[in-house]
Design an enzyme around this catalytic site. Structure first.
Site, PDB file in Angstrom:
ATOM      1  N   VAL A   1       7.361   4.099 -10.261  1.00 42.62           N
ATOM      2  CA  VAL A   1       7.232   5.358 -11.007  1.00 42.62           C
ATOM      3  C   VAL A   1       8.424   6.298 -10.828  1.00 42.62           C
ATOM      4  O   VAL A   1       8.490   7.335 -11.476  1.00 42.62           O
ATOM      5  CB  VAL A   1       5.932   6.149 -10.694  1.00 42.62           C
ATOM      6  CG1 VAL A   1       4.720   5.499 -11.293  1.00 42.62           C
ATOM      7  CG2 VAL A   1       5.777   6.421  -9.218  1.00 42.62           C
TER       8      VAL A   1
ATOM      9  N   TYR B   1       2.178  -4.020 -14.117  1.00 44.37           N
ATOM     10  CA  TYR B   1       0.775  -3.600 -14.311  1.00 44.37           C
ATOM     11  C   TYR B   1       0.238  -4.102 -15.656  1.00 44.37           C
ATOM     12  O   TYR B   1       0.462  -5.261 -16.001  1.00 44.37           O
ATOM     13  CB  TYR B   1       0.644  -2.068 -14.169  1.00 44.37           C
ATOM     14  CG  TYR B   1       1.439  -1.560 -13.005  1.00 44.37           C
ATOM     15  CD1 TYR B   1       1.077  -1.932 -11.709  1.00 44.37           C
ATOM     16  CD2 TYR B   1       2.571  -0.779 -13.170  1.00 44.37           C
ATOM     17  CE1 TYR B   1       1.818  -1.507 -10.610  1.00 44.37           C
ATOM     18  CE2 TYR B   1       3.316  -0.348 -12.088  1.00 44.37           C
ATOM     19  CZ  TYR B   1       2.931  -0.719 -10.818  1.00 44.37           C
ATOM     20  OH  TYR B   1       3.664  -0.308  -9.749  1.00 44.37           O
TER      21      TYR B   1
ATOM     22  N   LYS C   1       7.160  -2.663  -3.101  1.00 40.09           N
ATOM     23  CA  LYS C   1       6.053  -3.594  -2.873  1.00 40.09           C
ATOM     24  C   LYS C   1       6.519  -5.056  -2.828  1.00 40.09           C
ATOM     25  O   LYS C   1       5.865  -5.905  -2.225  1.00 40.09           O
ATOM     26  CB  LYS C   1       4.983  -3.412  -3.963  1.00 40.09           C
ATOM     27  CG  LYS C   1       4.321  -2.022  -3.928  1.00 40.09           C
ATOM     28  CD  LYS C   1       3.485  -1.761  -5.185  1.00 40.09           C
ATOM     29  CE  LYS C   1       2.802  -0.394  -5.129  1.00 40.09           C
ATOM     30  NZ  LYS C   1       2.092  -0.070  -6.397  1.00 40.09           N
TER      31      LYS C   1
ATOM     32  N   TYR D   1       2.531   3.417   3.863  1.00 36.01           N
ATOM     33  CA  TYR D   1       2.670   3.126   2.425  1.00 36.01           C
ATOM     34  C   TYR D   1       3.455   4.234   1.699  1.00 36.01           C
ATOM     35  O   TYR D   1       4.363   3.950   0.912  1.00 36.01           O
ATOM     36  CB  TYR D   1       1.275   2.931   1.814  1.00 36.01           C
ATOM     37  CG  TYR D   1       1.281   2.857   0.315  1.00 36.01           C
ATOM     38  CD1 TYR D   1       1.685   1.693  -0.343  1.00 36.01           C
ATOM     39  CD2 TYR D   1       0.924   3.961  -0.471  1.00 36.01           C
ATOM     40  CE1 TYR D   1       1.717   1.630  -1.727  1.00 36.01           C
ATOM     41  CE2 TYR D   1       0.940   3.903  -1.840  1.00 36.01           C
ATOM     42  CZ  TYR D   1       1.339   2.739  -2.476  1.00 36.01           C
ATOM     43  OH  TYR D   1       1.381   2.694  -3.846  1.00 36.01           O
TER      44      TYR D   1
ATOM     45  N   SER E   1       7.283   1.788  -6.326  1.00 36.58           N
ATOM     46  CA  SER E   1       6.573   0.503  -6.249  1.00 36.58           C
ATOM     47  C   SER E   1       7.475  -0.727  -6.197  1.00 36.58           C
ATOM     48  O   SER E   1       6.988  -1.824  -5.945  1.00 36.58           O
ATOM     49  CB  SER E   1       5.608   0.358  -7.435  1.00 36.58           C
ATOM     50  OG  SER E   1       4.509   1.198  -7.232  1.00 36.58           O
TER      51      SER E   1
HETATM   52  N1  GLN Z   1       3.888   5.726  -4.606  1.00 35.55           N
HETATM   53  C1  GLN Z   1       3.334   5.492  -5.898  1.00 35.55           C
HETATM   54  C2  GLN Z   1       1.816   5.578  -5.845  1.00 35.55           C
HETATM   55  O1  GLN Z   1       1.257   5.078  -4.917  1.00 35.55           O
HETATM   56  C3  GLN Z   1       3.754   4.138  -6.376  1.00 35.55           C
HETATM   57  C4  GLN Z   1       3.227   3.820  -7.746  1.00 35.55           C
HETATM   58  C5  GLN Z   1       4.232   3.166  -8.640  1.00 35.55           C
HETATM   59  O2  GLN Z   1       5.431   3.201  -8.404  1.00 35.55           O
HETATM   60  N2  GLN Z   1       3.738   2.603  -9.725  1.00 35.55           N
HETATM   61  O3  GLN Z   1       1.183   6.120  -6.695  1.00 35.55           O
END
Ligand code: GLN
Length: 303
Positions: free
Chosen positions: A256, A238, A66, A190, A63
């Protein structure tokens, strides 16, 4: 200030930690990564990089990607983006779906999964995913000033195979008219975006454009740089974004894969990696390490 000594101390401390959190299991390829890794890097606008631990080992940025897609989306369509995605903290898990129903398919912010899928969809805008990914890699490589940054196809395939929750989010937004490309194309883009691999050194360098410091790469306007930092501060972790702001006081974005990119406006960009996550899906030791680093350096946007 002896940055190297500070990083060495933090690394030694983190090596000793017994509770290292839990590695993400819902993406099978990530479940195979050892929780024993720990790396940290600090990049300065001068070009100097200080590191400790496994700072040269590539990891899945997940993430953290992003942030780069948001920068690209704002560059492409400016404030129009905000008609499709909000800019409020969600107070929910990164993959939550209930709020999306209550709010009629408009995700709270570009850093939760639903919001990132919409942001990717916006940049994709009718192009082939391959073109989008090429542009994303160019952006990241330019930011990091390093061409040796790639997508791990096995990680992308692994998420593709198990990504039904993200597919649900995408189809839900499609039903609300908030997805413009075929869901498979947007999701493919994505999943591959999340599978970009970088080392701590590369990710720290790649964050420099968000410091706005003299000497850092200029990839977004100053106004936009301030705003992306604001989003990271409020939404980058988050439902633990408040906790991170309280403990660290700097804008950051987690993934993650256990990576966190942190910006010290005007001064430095930091990257830390430890694959074990806390209950909110943010790197457990990574968060603790950044907290120590902020304390030792005095770096905070609130000083
Ligand atoms: N690729 C992961 C997902 O879409 C990204 C989530 C994350 O890093 N928090 O679940």
């Amino acid at each position: 200030m002896d940055l190297q000594a500070i990083l060495d101390d933090i690394c030694a401390e983190m090596r000793k930690a017994e509770d290292r959190g839990v590695v993400a299991r819902y993406i099978p390829q990530l479940a195979q990564v050892s929780p024993d890794h720990f790396g940290v890097s600090v990049a300065l606008p001068s070009g100097q990089v200080f590191s400790a631990g496994d700072a040269q080992v590539p990891f899945s940025i997940q993430s953290v990607s992003k942030v780069f897609t948001l920068a690209m989306a704002l560059g492409r369509m400016g404030d129009q983006l905000w008609t499709r995605v909000g800019r409020e903290p969600s107070g929910e898990a990164f993959n939550a779906i209930l709020q999306l129903e209550r709010e009629k398919g408009r995700p709270r912010n570009p850093f939760i999964n639903a919001g990132a899928i919409v942001t990717t969809d916006a940049v994709l805008a009718g192009h082939a995913p391959r073109e989008f990914l090429g542009e994303l890699l160019r952006f990241i490589r330019t930011a990091a000033q390093d061409d040796d940054i790639h997508i791990n196809d096995a990680v992308a395939a692994s998420e593709q195979a198990t990504g039904d929750l993200n597919r649900s989010l995408a189809y839900f937004m499609l039903s609300h008219g908030n997805l413009l490309n075929a869901p498979d194309l947007t999701l493919g883009a994505y999943f591959h975006q999340c599978a970009v691999e970088m080392t701590c050194e590369q990710l720290a360098r790649a964050g420099l454009f968000l410091t706005g410091a003299a000497g850092a790469p200029r990839m977004v306007s100053p106004a936009r740089q301030h705003r992306i930092n604001a989003m990271m501060m409020l939404c980058g972790h988050y439902d633990a974004s408040g906790d991170f702001a309280y403990r660290v006081g700097l804008p950051g974005k987690s993934g993650v894969g256990g990576g966190i990119m942190v910006i010290v406006p005007g001064r430095a960009a930091i990257s830390v990696w430890s694959p074990g996550l806390n209950a909110q899906g943010n790197s457990k030791l990574g968060t603790e390490a950044i907290e120590m680093l902020a304390q030792r350096t005095g770096w905070s946007v609130f000083r």
